[in-house]
Design an enzyme around this catalytic site. Structure first.
Site, PDB file in Angstrom:
ATOM      1  N   PHE A   1       4.331  -9.412   5.577  1.00 22.03           N
ATOM      2  CA  PHE A   1       3.830  -9.565   4.217  1.00 22.03           C
ATOM      3  C   PHE A   1       3.324  -8.222   3.684  1.00 22.03           C
ATOM      4  O   PHE A   1       3.158  -7.287   4.408  1.00 22.03           O
ATOM      5  CB  PHE A   1       2.721 -10.625   4.142  1.00 22.03           C
ATOM      6  CG  PHE A   1       1.555 -10.377   5.062  1.00 22.03           C
ATOM      7  CD1 PHE A   1       0.475  -9.609   4.666  1.00 22.03           C
ATOM      8  CD2 PHE A   1       1.537 -10.919   6.346  1.00 22.03           C
ATOM      9  CE1 PHE A   1      -0.615  -9.392   5.510  1.00 22.03           C
ATOM     10  CE2 PHE A   1       0.452 -10.713   7.194  1.00 22.03           C
ATOM     11  CZ  PHE A   1      -0.613  -9.945   6.777  1.00 22.03           C
TER      12      PHE A   1
ATOM     13  N   VAL B   1       0.842  -1.189   0.000  1.00 16.46           N
ATOM     14  CA  VAL B   1       0.000   0.000   0.000  1.00 16.46           C
ATOM     15  C   VAL B   1       0.884   1.247   0.000  1.00 16.46           C
ATOM     16  O   VAL B   1       1.666   1.464   0.929  1.00 16.46           O
ATOM     17  CB  VAL B   1      -0.929   0.019   1.226  1.00 16.46           C
ATOM     18  CG1 VAL B   1      -1.758   1.299   1.258  1.00 16.46           C
ATOM     19  CG2 VAL B   1      -1.835  -1.204   1.235  1.00 16.46           C
ATOM     20  N   THR B   2       0.772   2.052  -1.039  1.00 17.05           N
ATOM     21  CA  THR B   2       1.494   3.330  -1.096  1.00 17.05           C
ATOM     22  C   THR B   2       0.644   4.382  -1.784  1.00 17.05           C
ATOM     23  O   THR B   2      -0.210   4.059  -2.621  1.00 17.05           O
ATOM     24  CB  THR B   2       2.820   3.234  -1.886  1.00 17.05           C
ATOM     25  OG1 THR B   2       2.540   3.105  -3.288  1.00 17.05           O
ATOM     26  CG2 THR B   2       3.683   2.072  -1.429  1.00 17.05           C
TER      27      THR B   2
ATOM     28  N   TYR C   1      -4.816   2.723   9.666  1.00 15.02           N
ATOM     29  CA  TYR C   1      -5.785   1.693   9.289  1.00 15.02           C
ATOM     30  C   TYR C   1      -6.967   1.535  10.235  1.00 15.02           C
ATOM     31  O   TYR C   1      -7.924   0.837   9.903  1.00 15.02           O
ATOM     32  CB  TYR C   1      -5.047   0.364   9.125  1.00 15.02           C
ATOM     33  CG  TYR C   1      -4.079   0.413   7.958  1.00 15.02           C
ATOM     34  CD1 TYR C   1      -4.539   0.328   6.655  1.00 15.02           C
ATOM     35  CD2 TYR C   1      -2.713   0.606   8.171  1.00 15.02           C
ATOM     36  CE1 TYR C   1      -3.664   0.406   5.578  1.00 15.02           C
ATOM     37  CE2 TYR C   1      -1.831   0.690   7.109  1.00 15.02           C
ATOM     38  CZ  TYR C   1      -2.309   0.591   5.812  1.00 15.02           C
ATOM     39  OH  TYR C   1      -1.443   0.683   4.750  1.00 15.02           O
TER      40      TYR C   1
ATOM     41  N   ARG D   1      -3.711  12.823   0.530  1.00 14.54           N
ATOM     42  CA  ARG D   1      -4.909  13.518   0.998  1.00 14.54           C
ATOM     43  C   ARG D   1      -5.940  13.746  -0.116  1.00 14.54           C
ATOM     44  O   ARG D   1      -6.637  14.748  -0.139  1.00 14.54           O
ATOM     45  CB  ARG D   1      -4.542  14.871   1.636  1.00 14.54           C
ATOM     46  CG  ARG D   1      -3.591  14.749   2.818  1.00 14.54           C
ATOM     47  CD  ARG D   1      -4.271  14.044   3.992  1.00 14.54           C
ATOM     48  NE  ARG D   1      -3.414  13.996   5.162  1.00 14.54           N
ATOM     49  CZ  ARG D   1      -2.648  12.955   5.506  1.00 14.54           C
ATOM     50  NH1 ARG D   1      -2.652  11.869   4.743  1.00 14.54           N
ATOM     51  NH2 ARG D   1      -1.909  12.977   6.582  1.00 14.54           N
TER      52      ARG D   1
ATOM     53  N   LEU E   1      -7.270   8.475  -2.150  1.00  8.63           N
ATOM     54  CA  LEU E   1      -6.913   7.344  -3.012  1.00  8.63           C
ATOM     55  C   LEU E   1      -6.875   6.035  -2.229  1.00  8.63           C
ATOM     56  O   LEU E   1      -7.354   4.998  -2.705  1.00  8.63           O
ATOM     57  CB  LEU E   1      -5.573   7.602  -3.696  1.00  8.63           C
ATOM     58  CG  LEU E   1      -5.525   8.822  -4.622  1.00  8.63           C
ATOM     59  CD1 LEU E   1      -4.170   8.936  -5.296  1.00  8.63           C
ATOM     60  CD2 LEU E   1      -6.638   8.746  -5.667  1.00  8.63           C
ATOM     61  N   LEU E   2      -6.281   6.068  -1.024  1.00 15.58           N
ATOM     62  CA  LEU E   2      -6.255   4.847  -0.225  1.00 15.58           C
ATOM     63  C   LEU E   2      -7.672   4.414   0.133  1.00 15.58           C
ATOM     64  O   LEU E   2      -8.000   3.225   0.089  1.00 15.58           O
ATOM     65  CB  LEU E   2      -5.418   5.045   1.042  1.00 15.58           C
ATOM     66  CG  LEU E   2      -5.432   3.877   2.033  1.00 15.58           C
ATOM     67  CD1 LEU E   2      -5.012   2.572   1.370  1.00 15.58           C
ATOM     68  CD2 LEU E   2      -4.541   4.174   3.236  1.00 15.58           C
TER      69      LEU E   2
END
Length: 418
Positions: A418, A87-88, A128, A95, A98-99
């Protein structure tokens, strides 16, 4: 600045893998472009539909990957998990949601597939929780001061009739999977290792241009059964007066018996010229310090959250694990816009099995889905979370009863990154 609506979030295809990998490396502050052979090796992890990218003007600016995983729960059963990784978001596009777009899409697909939970290892703590993930296991690293440990320098072999042998990578690929499967079935929080994992860890598939081949060591019991295995590297550091100051770094160590673990740590502390052993990521209640005559020789150098869990199906998650005592509890789970919200009655039987169903009964405990994940594998205390204001008792004593039902005698642990 490109508007959020004009940034395309979608699964990548194989022709976009190099651009996606460049964005991934940029986000992780690695050298952006990979050698072709390394890029080709990493394609082995590509699964159509499960590698997402965000594209602005044709350039990948955010990455996200998930893959199928099995997670061991309390009691030894496994559940299907959606493992989230890679995840990047590139610094130029932070901001912009996108995530959130990638995570929402992936978790919806996981729920549709029937995955019980999602998992990840969080590089940063604050990210998260807003997606319903909670830290479910911890990890600890010790640094052993070998001269202080009090071990007899004249004797390094096992005292139980077993033996320790150095082996090569091919032996590890043959012996390791069955050994790890024995460990995984007994260790809540552990995840599966597929054939590719063993090929990567032994260098058969090169993911990094600077791969350093480790030493591999195996412990066999007096009956000849493989019960433990470790991989380690060592540096070459000498001080004034030609004194060795070398450090052995454990990449991984697995043992299915205390005797195997004891023998492997004893071996690592007996290697000529090694004065320090870095243990790598271990369970927070690992037996290691007490294998040493002086447990203070093993100093904690890292202790942190590790495996994070997002519960997608509360009923199946609670029914998959076993319980310490018989009892019942009604949980009201908050999951804003997610699939896990609602009120559930958990019934634990005297044989350790549990049943769970939605209910309209009054709640005993009220908590967020992320906090339920923190309790689910048995590592955290509901009483402690209540003191922190993260769990609310609707019935006096309900948090203490939750601890009696959910907490475990040994702590959960995930040996893998992982």
């Amino acid at each position: 600045m490109t508007s959020r609506a004009d940034i395309d979030v979608r699964p990548i295809d194989e022709t976009e893998f190099a651009d996606w990998q460049r964005a991934l490396n940029t986000g992780f502050l690695r050298e952006p472009t990979l050698f072709q052979e390394i890029l080709d090796a990493r394609r082995a992890q590509f699964t159509p539909g499960r590698s997402l990218g965000a594209f602005d003007g044709g350039r990948c600016v955010a990455t996200f990957r998930s893959f199928a995983q099995e997670l061991t729960v309390v009691g030894g059963a496994t559940v299907a998990a959606d493992a989230v990784s890679n995840v990047t978001v590139t610094a130029t596009h932070r901001r912009r949601g996108l995530l959130t777009r990638m995570m929402t899409r992936d978790l919806a697909a996981a729920r549709e597939r029937g995955d019980v939970v999602a998992t990840l290892i969080a590089a940063e703590y604050p990210i998260y929780g807003r997606y319903g993930f909670g830290p479910a296991t911890s990890t600890t690293e010790w640094t052993i001061d070998v001269p202080r440990a009090g071990l007899d320098p004249r004797w390094a072999g096992p005292e139980d009739g077993g033996r320790v042998d150095l082996v090569d990578a091919e032996d590890v690929r043959k012996l390791g999977p069955d050994l790890h499967e024995r460990l995984r079935r007994a260790q809540p929080g552990a995840v599966g290792r597929d054939e590719l994992w063993w090929r990567i860890t032994t260098g058969a598939v090169r993911f990094h241009p600077t791969f350093q081949e480790p030493y591999y060591v195996v412990y066999r019991s007096a009956g000849g059964e493989v019960e433990g295995m470790a991989a380690y590297t060592a540096d070459d550091n000498w001080g004034d007066g030609k004194q060795p100051l070398n450090t052995a770094r454990v990449k991984w160590l697995i043992g299915v018996t205390p005797a195997a673990e004891r023998a492997l740590w004893r071996y690592l502390c007996s290697i000529d010229w090694v004065v320090r052993v870095k243990t790598g990521w271990r369970a927070p209640d690992d037996l290691l310090p007490h294998f040493l005559p002086d447990p203070r020789a093993a100093a904690v150098t890292t202790h942190a959250d590790w495996l994070w869990v997002r519960i997608l199906d509360v009923v199946r998650a609670l029914e998959a694990r076993t319980y310490q005592v018989a009892g019942s509890l009604v949980l009201e789970v908050a999951d804003a816009g997610g699939p896990a919200g609602g009120r559930y009655r958990l019934e634990a039987a005297a044989d350790g099995t549990g049943s769970c169903a939605r209910t309209a009964e009054d709640a005993d405990l009220v908590l967020d889905v992320a906090d339920l994940a923190t309790l689910w594998l048995g590592d955290e205390s509901a009483v402690r979370l209540a003191a922190l204001g993260r769990v609310r008792e609707e019935r006096a004593g309900a948090a203490r009863q939750a601890d009696a039902l959910l907490r475990t005698s040994r702590r959960p642990w995930c040996p893998d990154l992982f």
